[in-house]
Write a protein that holds these residues in place. Structure first.
Motif: not given
Length: 228
Positions: A119-120, A125-126, A134-140, A214-218
């Motif tokens: 998943g990670f 990659a996604d 903003a999307a990249i920062l959401g993960v980092l 949210r995907r990253t926290v999960d």
């Protein structure tokens, strides 16, 4: 004539705080997970610590690629420079720790990827493929802020066996230290300021940050659960 009171400005909630609040239940479960408390107490079995580190190292390549995407999508030199510095840190001290700890614990590096590891890899990659800052920062932000949180929480430190609240054994203590030193605290400050700024650019940017946060926290909670 009545005195006219000057209008008072209300404090504005930071976007980064909002993101964390929206995922509070999952975040809390990860930050106080049994894996973490046993890590501090020094009671985490070597097998569990070894498999955790092996799996974590499996997506280090994708994480570095994501940092490269952050360098590419940042909109100013100072931000690019900070991400470049962080990339060097991941390739330096953290990489050294992974290799030495795996050797000390006798880790089996041939085990297959777990579901969270898969998943990670897909998540990184996604996020990189969006080419959206903003999307990249959401993960980092989650990958680093959640670790700072569990590494510094007083209730976790209460389980520590050393005077500073860290675990006594080096293989455990060094993993905590890598997520609790002045430069790491400053990194979190930087990431939070960046996502606050990026999320304010447009509704689309804010929505992407929310989705990837949210995907990253999960996945973080799932990852801890797979190892304890």
């Amino acid at each position: 004539m009545a005195d006219s009171a000057a209008p008072t400005s209300r404090p504005t909630t930071r976007f980064s705080d909002t993101l964390r609040a929206e995922n509070a239940e999952t975040w809390e479960a990860a930050a106080t997970h049994r894996f973490v408390t046993e890590l501090f107490a020094g009671t985490l079995p070597d097998e569990n610590m070894a498999t955790y580190l092996v799996q974590d190292y499996r997506f280090a390549d994708g994480f570095m690629a994501l940092l490269g995407a952050a360098v590419a999508t940042a909109d100013n030199y100072d931000s690019r420079h900070r991400f470049a510095q962080f990339l060097g840190e991941v390739a330096g001290d953290e990489d050294t720790y992974f290799r030495q700890a795996a050797a000390e614990l006798g880790a089996d590096t041939s085990v297959p990827d777990t579901r969270a590891t898969e998943g990670f890899k897909q998540l990184f990659a996604d996020a990189a493929d969006t080419r959206n800052y903003a999307a990249i920062l959401g993960v980092l932000l989650v990958c680093e802020w959640l670790y700072l949180d569990w590494a510094t929480r007083p209730e976790n430190r209460d389980h520590g066996t050393a005077e500073n609240g860290y675990p006594t054994r080096h293989v455990h203590a060094e993993w905590v230290r890598l997520h609790d030193y002045p430069g790491f605290h400053q990194l979190i400050d930087f990431l939070r300021a960046e996502i606050d700024r990026a999320g304010a650019r447009s509704e689309e940017d804010a929505a992407l940050a929310r989705k990837y946060f949210r995907r990253t926290v999960d996945l973080e909670l799932q990852f801890f659960g797979e190892h304890r």
